[in-house]
Scaffold this motif. Structure first.
Motif, PDB file in Angstrom:
ATOM      1  N   MET A 196       0.833  -1.204   0.000  1.00 48.16           N
ATOM      2  CA  MET A 196       0.000   0.000   0.000  1.00 48.16           C
ATOM      3  C   MET A 196       0.875   1.265   0.000  1.00 48.16           C
ATOM      4  O   MET A 196       0.534   2.291  -0.610  1.00 48.16           O
ATOM      5  CB  MET A 196      -0.937  -0.016   1.211  1.00 48.16           C
ATOM      6  CG  MET A 196      -2.113  -0.986   1.069  1.00 48.16           C
ATOM      7  SD  MET A 196      -3.344  -0.798   2.350  1.00 48.16           S
ATOM      8  CE  MET A 196      -2.466  -1.497   3.757  1.00 48.16           C
ATOM      9  N   GLN A 197       2.008   1.199   0.714  1.00 49.27           N
ATOM     10  CA  GLN A 197       2.927   2.350   0.747  1.00 49.27           C
ATOM     11  C   GLN A 197       3.466   2.647  -0.648  1.00 49.27           C
ATOM     12  O   GLN A 197       3.551   3.810  -1.070  1.00 49.27           O
ATOM     13  CB  GLN A 197       4.085   2.045   1.695  1.00 49.27           C
ATOM     14  CG  GLN A 197       5.059   3.212   1.877  1.00 49.27           C
ATOM     15  CD  GLN A 197       4.429   4.362   2.650  1.00 49.27           C
ATOM     16  OE1 GLN A 197       3.975   4.146   3.773  1.00 49.27           O
ATOM     17  NE2 GLN A 197       4.393   5.528   2.045  1.00 49.27           N
ATOM     18  N   SER A 198       3.794   1.545  -1.371  1.00 49.84           N
ATOM     19  CA  SER A 198       4.293   1.719  -2.734  1.00 49.84           C
ATOM     20  C   SER A 198       3.213   2.299  -3.635  1.00 49.84           C
ATOM     21  O   SER A 198       3.479   3.183  -4.475  1.00 49.84           O
ATOM     22  CB  SER A 198       4.774   0.383  -3.276  1.00 49.84           C
ATOM     23  OG  SER A 198       5.214   0.514  -4.607  1.00 49.84           O
ATOM     24  N   GLU A 199       1.969   1.833  -3.454  1.00 46.51           N
ATOM     25  CA  GLU A 199       0.859   2.370  -4.249  1.00 46.51           C
ATOM     26  C   GLU A 199       0.625   3.843  -3.938  1.00 46.51           C
ATOM     27  O   GLU A 199       0.340   4.648  -4.827  1.00 46.51           O
ATOM     28  CB  GLU A 199      -0.407   1.553  -3.982  1.00 46.51           C
ATOM     29  CG  GLU A 199      -1.575   1.967  -4.851  1.00 46.51           C
ATOM     30  CD  GLU A 199      -2.823   1.123  -4.592  1.00 46.51           C
ATOM     31  OE1 GLU A 199      -3.878   1.465  -5.171  1.00 46.51           O
ATOM     32  OE2 GLU A 199      -2.736   0.147  -3.830  1.00 46.51           O
ATOM     33  N   ALA A 200       0.758   4.222  -2.671  1.00 43.12           N
ATOM     34  CA  ALA A 200       0.589   5.620  -2.278  1.00 43.12           C
ATOM     35  C   ALA A 200       1.652   6.506  -2.910  1.00 43.12           C
ATOM     36  O   ALA A 200       1.390   7.645  -3.310  1.00 43.12           O
ATOM     37  CB  ALA A 200       0.630   5.746  -0.757  1.00 43.12           C
ATOM     38  N   ASP A 201       2.885   5.940  -3.034  1.00 39.16           N
ATOM     39  CA  ASP A 201       3.939   6.716  -3.686  1.00 39.16           C
ATOM     40  C   ASP A 201       3.580   6.998  -5.149  1.00 39.16           C
ATOM     41  O   ASP A 201       3.834   8.091  -5.677  1.00 39.16           O
ATOM     42  CB  ASP A 201       5.262   5.968  -3.611  1.00 39.16           C
ATOM     43  CG  ASP A 201       5.811   5.889  -2.178  1.00 39.16           C
ATOM     44  OD1 ASP A 201       5.367   6.717  -1.347  1.00 39.16           O
ATOM     45  OD2 ASP A 201       6.661   5.021  -1.899  1.00 39.16           O
ATOM     46  N   GLY A 202       2.983   5.980  -5.812  1.00 37.50           N
ATOM     47  CA  GLY A 202       2.555   6.176  -7.197  1.00 37.50           C
ATOM     48  C   GLY A 202       1.453   7.215  -7.312  1.00 37.50           C
ATOM     49  O   GLY A 202       1.446   8.055  -8.232  1.00 37.50           O
ATOM     50  N   ILE A 203       0.499   7.173  -6.348  1.00 38.85           N
ATOM     51  CA  ILE A 203      -0.574   8.176  -6.336  1.00 38.85           C
ATOM     52  C   ILE A 203       0.011   9.574  -6.144  1.00 38.85           C
ATOM     53  O   ILE A 203      -0.430  10.561  -6.754  1.00 38.85           O
ATOM     54  CB  ILE A 203      -1.601   7.848  -5.241  1.00 38.85           C
ATOM     55  CG1 ILE A 203      -2.323   6.527  -5.574  1.00 38.85           C
ATOM     56  CG2 ILE A 203      -2.599   8.980  -5.079  1.00 38.85           C
ATOM     57  CD1 ILE A 203      -3.258   6.049  -4.480  1.00 38.85           C
ATOM     58  N   LEU A 204       1.042   9.698  -5.302  1.00 42.86           N
ATOM     59  CA  LEU A 204       1.689  10.993  -5.056  1.00 42.86           C
ATOM     60  C   LEU A 204       2.318  11.537  -6.347  1.00 42.86           C
ATOM     61  O   LEU A 204       2.186  12.722  -6.658  1.00 42.86           O
ATOM     62  CB  LEU A 204       2.740  10.843  -3.971  1.00 42.86           C
ATOM     63  CG  LEU A 204       3.594  12.092  -3.685  1.00 42.86           C
ATOM     64  CD1 LEU A 204       2.713  13.246  -3.223  1.00 42.86           C
ATOM     65  CD2 LEU A 204       4.664  11.780  -2.640  1.00 42.86           C
ATOM     66  N   ARG A 205       3.003  10.644  -7.094  1.00 43.84           N
ATOM     67  CA  ARG A 205       3.624  11.091  -8.345  1.00 43.84           C
ATOM     68  C   ARG A 205       2.579  11.607  -9.338  1.00 43.84           C
ATOM     69  O   ARG A 205       2.727  12.661  -9.948  1.00 43.84           O
ATOM     70  CB  ARG A 205       4.411   9.937  -8.976  1.00 43.84           C
ATOM     71  CG  ARG A 205       5.803   9.746  -8.410  1.00 43.84           C
ATOM     72  CD  ARG A 205       6.630   8.813  -9.309  1.00 43.84           C
ATOM     73  NE  ARG A 205       5.950   7.548  -9.548  1.00 43.84           N
ATOM     74  CZ  ARG A 205       6.056   6.480  -8.760  1.00 43.84           C
ATOM     75  NH1 ARG A 205       6.800   6.531  -7.663  1.00 43.84           N
ATOM     76  NH2 ARG A 205       5.422   5.365  -9.070  1.00 43.84           N
ATOM     77  N   ASP A 206       1.485  10.843  -9.485  1.00 44.84           N
ATOM     78  CA  ASP A 206       0.443  11.260 -10.427  1.00 44.84           C
ATOM     79  C   ASP A 206      -0.195  12.591 -10.012  1.00 44.84           C
ATOM     80  O   ASP A 206      -0.513  13.437 -10.853  1.00 44.84           O
ATOM     81  CB  ASP A 206      -0.645  10.177 -10.518  1.00 44.84           C
ATOM     82  CG  ASP A 206      -0.127   8.915 -11.200  1.00 44.84           C
ATOM     83  OD1 ASP A 206       0.900   9.022 -11.900  1.00 44.84           O
ATOM     84  OD2 ASP A 206      -0.738   7.849 -11.022  1.00 44.84           O
ATOM     85  N   THR A 207      -0.376  12.776  -8.718  1.00 42.37           N
ATOM     86  CA  THR A 207      -0.990  14.017  -8.225  1.00 42.37           C
ATOM     87  C   THR A 207      -0.097  15.226  -8.483  1.00 42.37           C
ATOM     88  O   THR A 207      -0.558  16.299  -8.904  1.00 42.37           O
ATOM     89  CB  THR A 207      -1.284  13.891  -6.723  1.00 42.37           C
ATOM     90  OG1 THR A 207      -2.165  12.779  -6.505  1.00 42.37           O
ATOM     91  CG2 THR A 207      -1.937  15.161  -6.200  1.00 42.37           C
ATOM     92  N   LEU A 208       1.204  15.059  -8.258  1.00 46.51           N
ATOM     93  CA  LEU A 208       2.135  16.165  -8.509  1.00 46.51           C
ATOM     94  C   LEU A 208       2.187  16.514 -10.001  1.00 46.51           C
ATOM     95  O   LEU A 208       2.277  17.693 -10.364  1.00 46.51           O
ATOM     96  CB  LEU A 208       3.527  15.808  -7.996  1.00 46.51           C
ATOM     97  CG  LEU A 208       3.665  15.707  -6.463  1.00 46.51           C
ATOM     98  CD1 LEU A 208       5.076  15.276  -6.073  1.00 46.51           C
ATOM     99  CD2 LEU A 208       3.304  17.034  -5.794  1.00 46.51           C
ATOM    100  N   HIS A 209       2.111  15.490 -10.852  1.00 45.36           N
ATOM    101  CA  HIS A 209       2.082  15.752 -12.296  1.00 45.36           C
ATOM    102  C   HIS A 209       0.819  16.519 -12.679  1.00 45.36           C
ATOM    103  O   HIS A 209       0.872  17.459 -13.496  1.00 45.36           O
ATOM    104  CB  HIS A 209       2.150  14.431 -13.061  1.00 45.36           C
ATOM    105  CG  HIS A 209       3.501  13.789 -13.012  1.00 45.36           C
ATOM    106  ND1 HIS A 209       3.710  12.451 -13.318  1.00 45.36           N
ATOM    107  CD2 HIS A 209       4.731  14.284 -12.699  1.00 45.36           C
ATOM    108  CE1 HIS A 209       4.983  12.167 -13.183  1.00 45.36           C
ATOM    109  NE2 HIS A 209       5.626  13.272 -12.807  1.00 45.36           N
ATOM    110  N   CYS A 210      -0.292  16.147 -12.096  1.00 48.43           N
ATOM    111  CA  CYS A 210      -1.549  16.860 -12.375  1.00 48.43           C
ATOM    112  C   CYS A 210      -1.461  18.331 -11.942  1.00 48.43           C
ATOM    113  O   CYS A 210      -1.939  19.236 -12.631  1.00 48.43           O
ATOM    114  CB  CYS A 210      -2.722  16.180 -11.658  1.00 48.43           C
ATOM    115  SG  CYS A 210      -3.184  14.590 -12.367  1.00 48.43           S
ATOM    116  N   PHE A 211      -0.830  18.557 -10.791  1.00 52.72           N
ATOM    117  CA  PHE A 211      -0.691  19.927 -10.291  1.00 52.72           C
ATOM    118  C   PHE A 211       0.203  20.763 -11.216  1.00 52.72           C
ATOM    119  O   PHE A 211      -0.091  21.923 -11.519  1.00 52.72           O
ATOM    120  CB  PHE A 211      -0.119  19.902  -8.868  1.00 52.72           C
ATOM    121  CG  PHE A 211       0.060  21.279  -8.284  1.00 52.72           C
ATOM    122  CD1 PHE A 211      -1.025  22.030  -7.872  1.00 52.72           C
ATOM    123  CD2 PHE A 211       1.334  21.825  -8.161  1.00 52.72           C
ATOM    124  CE1 PHE A 211      -0.855  23.294  -7.338  1.00 52.72           C
ATOM    125  CE2 PHE A 211       1.514  23.087  -7.623  1.00 52.72           C
ATOM    126  CZ  PHE A 211       0.416  23.832  -7.203  1.00 52.72           C
TER     127      PHE A 211
END
Length: 448
Positions: free
Chosen positions: A382-397
């Motif tokens: 889940m931690q690894s998945e959260a890291d992926g979600i963080l990357r996608d969110t920063l790209h969207c921003f």
């Protein structure tokens, strides 16, 4: 964003191009003649003076003609933008006054008699010209027509007067050789040609007799192209003064005219430059000092061009006055283009924004799952998945798909997730291994 930038650059480029074309020098063709005339020399001097100005809006291109009549025809046919014309000739219908180049007076005189030579009755009045020979200086028909107007005013039949024209270069010799009983010259008061002709009419210390046109006002009333005028005493020099007293006469003007359809802005710029450099030419061309503003009255014989009238009346429009509407509409279009570009950019990022919203919901679900998890491996996944979600969110921003407020909400959720994972890992590490396995088995099978 690219569309908005492209639209902005297009509008800015259009405004810049409009400014460039509005302010670039305009070349005007000016018809003037004949060759070697004072009018041609003045126009040539103006052409050089305009070209020498660093910020000149107008350039002149002289078109040499055979005379004022040919210049008027060139303007009427659209072969010239400006022309030097004589006011008592047929003025083209598409001509409007820009400036008065000079005023001319009609001079009628009788040469002094030669000693020892018999002559006919002395001529002291215009009415006595019937049956006489009158010499007209200059080859233009306009001077002959001027003489006829004067004769008719005094009841003299032009057909009973012998009219002979002499070139300006031959006039003085013709006067000395008594080729005519009286003479007519038309030009500025200080005309060199007229002064030399009158000097040739002085004999044995006796000055010529000047014939006054006392009916000048009546002529002006019947023929609007003429004006009542006076020749000052001593205007032609000599001793005694020539003339000894003021002589009444008629006058007419040479005008600088422009085509009626010529841009008001262009004519105003030409008029401004003309009067700005007029004094600079006086030393070389004294006639330049005679350049005057046109008659702006509504009943003027030659109507004034609106551009020249704007300069004379101090109502000449500035660049902002002329193009303020275009600039305002350009700014409105720029604003509208920006709004459309922003909407279109937002529309293109709708899918990316929706996807990020789904990822944020997934992160919230993972918070609850982390608090129930009994496996360190599952927490790491889940931690690894959260890291992926963080990357996608920063790209969207970075792409502008989400705003700063949405990013702040995501940070709060991510922080809660990290706390849940850390707390759950600490708890699992404190439990004995056999108890962890039993708990995992219970969750897997639902039995203990």
């Amino acid at each position: 964003m690219l569309i908005a930038i492209a639209g902005t650059l297009a509008i800015i480029g259009t405004l810049a191009a409009g400014y460039y074309f509005a302010m670039r020098p305009v070349s005007l063709r000016i018809a003037v003649g004949p060759a070697n005339s004072d009018d041609l020399r003045v126009v040539q001097a103006l052409t050089q003076a305009f070209a020498a100005q660093s910020h000149s809006q107008i350039r002149l291109r002289p078109i040499q003609t055979e005379g004022a009549t040919a210049s008027a025809e060139a303007l009427a046919e659209g072969k010239a933008d400006l022309a030097i014309i004589r006011g008592d000739l047929n003025v083209p219908k598409n001509a409007q006054a820009v400036a008065t180049l000079r005023k001319n007076v009609a001079v009628l005189w009788v040469p002094a008699a030669m000693k020892g030579k018999k002559s006919g009755p002395k001529i002291t009045k215009i009415a006595q010209l019937a049956g006489r020979r009158v010499g007209v200086i200059g080859r233009t028909q306009a001077n002959v027509d001027l003489l006829k107007v004067i004769l008719q005013q005094y009841g003299v039949d032009p057909n009973k007067v012998e009219v002979v024209q002499f070139p300006t270069t031959e006039a003085a010799d013709a006067i000395r050789n008594q080729k005519a009983d009286a003479w007519l010259a038309a030009g500025p008061v200080n005309s060199k040609i007229t002064i030399e002709a009158i000097a040739a009419s002085t004999r044995d210390g006796h000055s010529p007799t000047f014939l006054a046109i006392d009916s000048a006002e009546a002529i002006a009333q019947n023929h609007p192209m003429y004006e009542s005028s006076e020749i000052p005493a001593g205007a032609f020099g000599g001793s005694p003064d020539r003339p000894e007293e003021e002589v009444k006469t008629i006058s007419f003007s040479h005008h600088i005219v422009a085509r009626k359809d010529l841009s008001e802005t262009t004519v105003a710029a030409f008029t401004r430059q003309l009067f700005a450099i007029r004094q600079n030419l006086v030393a070389e061309f004294p006639l330049a000092a005679k350049i005057e503003t046109p008659d702006t009255d509504k009943d003027a014989y030659i109507p004034v061009h609106p551009g020249a009238a704007a300069f004379v009346d101090g109502e000449e429009k500035t660049f902002l006055d002329r193009y303020s509407d275009f600039i305002w509409w350009g700014l409105m279009a720029l604003s509208a283009m920006g709004s459309v570009g922003a909407w279109f950019a937002g529309y293109l990022k709708k899918d990316e924004r929706n996807n990020n919203s789904t990822l944020r919901e997934r992160l919230l679900e993972m918070i609850a799952s982390a608090r129930r998890s009994d496996s360190l491996e599952e927490l790491d996944q889940m931690q690894s998945e959260a890291d992926g979600i963080l990357r996608d969110t920063l790209h969207c921003f970075e792409h502008g798909a989400i705003e700063e407020g949405a990013l702040t909400s995501f940070n709060i959720a991510l922080e809660q997730f990290h706390h849940a994972v850390a707390d759950r890992k600490a708890l699992l590490l404190q439990m004995p291994q056999n108890l962890q396995r039993a708990s995992a088995q219970f969750r897997a099978t639902g039995t203990l």
